[in-house]
Design an enzyme around this catalytic site. Structure first.
Site, PDB file in Angstrom:
ATOM      1  CB  CYS A 279      -3.050   2.709   4.170  1.00  0.00           C
ATOM      2  SG  CYS A 279      -2.430   3.929   3.050  1.00  0.00           S
TER       3      CYS A 279
ATOM      4  CE1 TYR B 289       1.704  11.897   1.570  1.00  0.00           C
ATOM      5  CE2 TYR B 289      -0.515  11.411   0.825  1.00  0.00           C
ATOM      6  CZ  TYR B 289       0.769  11.001   1.091  1.00  0.00           C
ATOM      7  OH  TYR B 289       1.103   9.682   0.897  1.00  0.00           O
TER       8      TYR B 289
ATOM      9  CG  HIS C  56       4.231   8.154   0.340  1.00  0.00           C
ATOM     10  ND1 HIS C  56       3.503   8.710   1.364  1.00  0.00           N
ATOM     11  CD2 HIS C  56       5.198   7.422   0.938  1.00  0.00           C
ATOM     12  CE1 HIS C  56       4.015   8.343   2.528  1.00  0.00           C
ATOM     13  NE2 HIS C  56       5.043   7.558   2.297  1.00  0.00           N
TER      14      HIS C  56
ATOM     15  CG  ASP D 114       7.822   6.345   3.984  1.00  0.00           C
ATOM     16  OD1 ASP D 114       8.721   6.609   4.801  1.00  0.00           O
ATOM     17  OD2 ASP D 114       6.637   6.671   4.148  1.00  0.00           O
TER      18      ASP D 114
END
Ligand code: ADP
Ligand code: SF4
Length: 686
Positions: free
Chosen positions: A28, A170, A173, A266
């Protein structure tokens, strides 16, 4: 190179070939769809710096997966393709591959912008936003599954048309539908998408097959999977379902990108996790697939990277934060300039801007996010306009960066500091528990300055205004930092705390003095820490003191201890650690007054006053800028004895180390330039 040759081997990823093993994984950045030129320039600089693959952040495929106010990528329709093409062109210009992380955030998407109904495996409270949004999802119907598959497929086609080489499915997360469907915590469906693991994997498998079918001849298909959630049996585990999922899908994608979830695991900070911390969880993956594997672990050392490849843990060395702190890390390894790598310190200031929808910034790299709007390059600064010499007083992060960057521009610089060693607050704060890596802010700058013969450093030089003028300086940069206020005034109370002058009352500076000198002066017994600062210092002192045998009470007006560390993904860990150390935490509590053997606090909830016995008190409030030197030099500027005088860093306004570095860098870039004080100094888009 030599020892690092292996890092420069090409790696085939499906129909594409990565030119080396340096892989910037998705991250991000708050630029995304709102600031596509800024985004493209930032990614382009990474490619220029040698990252063989450069990926986007998560890219929303449809308005029903809208995670505003976070600013990520969007590929909702054809309108979005042009912005992505800016990035792929910027990346391809340097011979690197461009990857895109397609995402439907499902349960994570509050849809505050689109106002569409969130969808998820079942109807439940949406996980994203603050985590407490008053929004629930609708349980997905068969039609919804078909719709998301079609949107994903169309997005993959658009991604190919935008020029991407690698297209992600994806599932990590906890942020995406495929992962939410994998999870027994969120998926209790009784249809073909729920129940057995094979059913829960079905949607991810379908996405991979759809994507391959749509674009597999042109682009590599990558899967990003969380192989452990660090939740034990309640979640996916690397020796349980994580391994089973990899085994089930082993040869289906062209690339495996694996990590641990959630984001706080993470992207754990250096305070809580060392370099390579994910290896124990991801090491199994290569035994189950022949496809190339990328993983992360805040690798900044090329030796650790080589080791991970040689030991067969990874094929491609993934990096988000190390590539933010030093976009030129691969180029420096290739050039044999390993010592020039600006190593990430693991502070997560880069992460902190994301939930606020703001452009990324970095403590170590003040040019991050500024590539387009300010035209700043991480390795290159325009040469000086004037031949002026500069005297910089104060060698904390602001003064060090100003001196370094002025020296890089070609100025002769004298950098002076009162203390026997340079580094200012960073040298001191890095002595606190878990902050050792923060020293890299100083070490890298000291190393860079050593390469600049025109920059001279004089520690042990306390400077008065007379000293500065006697030295014949015409241009002065004042970077004298700040000290913690003795009176405990902070943002909540707005006034001095009664009793702050008592002998048993200290500030963080006193504690840091003791840490440095080894002369521990805090009285034995219970210490009350009053944290009206709300970033790391209060919690760090509590941890330090408890570790040294004190009983500790932490009072704070905030709803949580170390409140702002939510944004650096550390708050829960800090609170857990404080509890484990037996620290008594009282939130929403202000300090009313301090007496010789107790304090009196007030609850912000019911106004109740409580007497709390203690042997000592540490006040963590605001900091006082050290501006005496600057103010004493102002007359010399007025009467022409000085040609320029600039106040930077914490001396101008106390804040993050990142802001001090930025302030020093900006001052150096602007030195000798004509600046229009009425003009906005950066470009805007959107
Ligand atoms: P910043 O974060 O803005 O860089 P720091 O507090 O880390 O600020 O560093 C400020 C540095 O300035 C400290 O190392 C301090 O010793 C030094 N300093 C402060 N006043 C003077 C002075 N009058 N002469 C020389 N050095 C000074
Ligand atoms: Fe690393 Fe901190 Fe920069 Fe993020 S902000 S890249 S954690 S140094």
């Amino acid at each position: 190179m030599g020892d690092y040759d292996i890092l420069f081997e090409p790696v085939r990823i499906g129909p594409r070939v990565a030119p080396n093993r340096f892989y910037q994984v998705p991250h991000c950045n708050g630029l995304g769809h709102l600031r596509p030129r800024s985004h493209a320039a930032m990614r382009g600089v990474k490619a220029e710096g040698g990252w063989g693959v450069v990926c986007t952040e998560e890219v929303e495929i449809h308005p029903s997966g809208d995670i505003a106010p976070c600013i990520e990528g969007r590929i909702w329709d054809d309108h979005d393709v042009a912005g992505h093409r800016l990035m792929t062109e910027a990346v391809h210009a340097h011979g690197s591959l461009a990857g895109i992380e397609l995402t439907h955030a499902g349960l994570d998407a509050p849809n505050h912008y689109s106002h569409l109904t969130p969808i998820g495996p079942r109807s439940e409270g949406v996980l994203g936003g603050t985590g407490f949004e008053p929004v629930q999802s609708r349980a997905m119907t068969r039609r919804d599954f078909a719709d998301v598959r079609r949107w994903h497929r169309t997005a993959a086609l658009r991604a190919r048309d935008a020029g991407f080489d690698i297209v992600y499915c994806y599932a990590a997360h906890g942020l995406t539908l495929p992962m939410q469907l994998l999870s027994r915590r969120h998926n209790d469906r009784t249809d073909e998408y729920g129940g057995s693991l094979a059913n829960r994997v079905r949607f991810l498998r379908e996405l991979i097959e759809d994507t391959r079918d749509a674009i597999g001849d042109d682009c590599a298909v990558a899967v990003r999977l969380a192989v452990d959630e660090l939740l034990g049996p309640a979640g996916i585990t690397h020796d349980g379902e994580g391994a089973e999922i990899v085994a089930m899908l082993a040869e289906l994608p062209d690339l495996w990108d694996v990590n641990i979830s959630d984001w706080s695991n993470d992207s754990a900070t250096s305070r809580f996790a060392p370099e390579g911390h994910q290896e124990p969880y991801i090491a199994f993956v290569k035994s189950l697939t022949t496809k190339p594997l990328v993983g992360v672990g805040r690798y900044t050392s090329p030796d650790a990277m080589v080791s991970a490849v040689r030991r067969g843990v990874l094929d491609l060395v993934g990096a988000a934060r190390p590539s933010i702190a030093d976009p030129f890390l691969p180029a420096k390894v290739r050039a044999g300039r390993v010592e020039a790598i600006r190593e990430c310190i693991g502070c997560n200031i880069c992460v902190a801007t994301d939930p606020k929808g703001l452009p990324i910034r970095c403590t170590q790299n003040p040019t991050m996010g500024e590539e387009w709007r300010r035209g700043w390059h991480p390795e290159w600064i325009p040469e000086r306009r004037t031949g002026a010499d500069v005297l910089v007083v104060g060698a904390g992060p602001a003064g060090l960066e100003a001196a370094r960057a002025l020296g890089q521009r070609g100025h002769r610089v004298q950098l002076l500091d009162a203390r026997p060693e340079v580094g200012g607050r960073v040298s001191r704060e890095s002595l606190l528990p878990g902050l050792g890596a923060w020293r890299r802010v100083v070490d890298w700058r000291v190393g860079a300055i050593r390469e600049l013969p025109a920059v001279e450093v004089f520690p042990g030089s306390a400077m008065s205004a007379e000293d500065v003028l006697d030295a014949g300086a015409r241009h002065v940069v004042v970077a004298t930092g700040a000290t913690w206020r003795r009176d405990g005034r902070g943002r909540s109370t707005g006034a001095a705390v009664t009793g702050h002058g008592l002998a048993h009352v200290s500030t963080p500076d006193d504690v840091l003095d003791d840490l440095e000198s080894g002369d521990w002066r805090l009285p034995a017994g219970r210490i009350v820490i009053y944290d009206d600062d709300h970033y790391v210092m209060g919690g760090l002192l509590a941890e330090l003191l408890a570790g040294r045998g004190h009983q500790v009470t932490l009072l704070t007006p905030a709803p949580l201890p170390s409140y702002w560390t939510q944004f650096t993904l550390e708050q829960e860990r800090i609170e857990r650690r404080l509890r484990a150390l037996g620290v008594q935490v009282h939130t929403r509590t202000t300090l009313q007054y301090i007496a010789s053997d107790h304090v009196v606090s007030e609850s912000l909830i019911d106004g109740e006053w409580t007497e709390r016995p203690c042997a000592g008190v540490v006040l963590v409030g605001d900091r006082a800028p050290s501006i005496a030197l600057h103010d004493a030099l102002v007359p010399a500027l007025a009467d022409g004895r000085l040609a320029s005088l600039r106040l930077i860093g914490d001396a101008e306004a106390p804040g993050l180390i990142a802001q001090a570095v930025f302030s020093g860098h900006r001052a150096a870039r602007q030195f000798g330039e004509e600046i229009d004080p009425d003009a906005v100094e950066f470009l805007r888009e959107g």
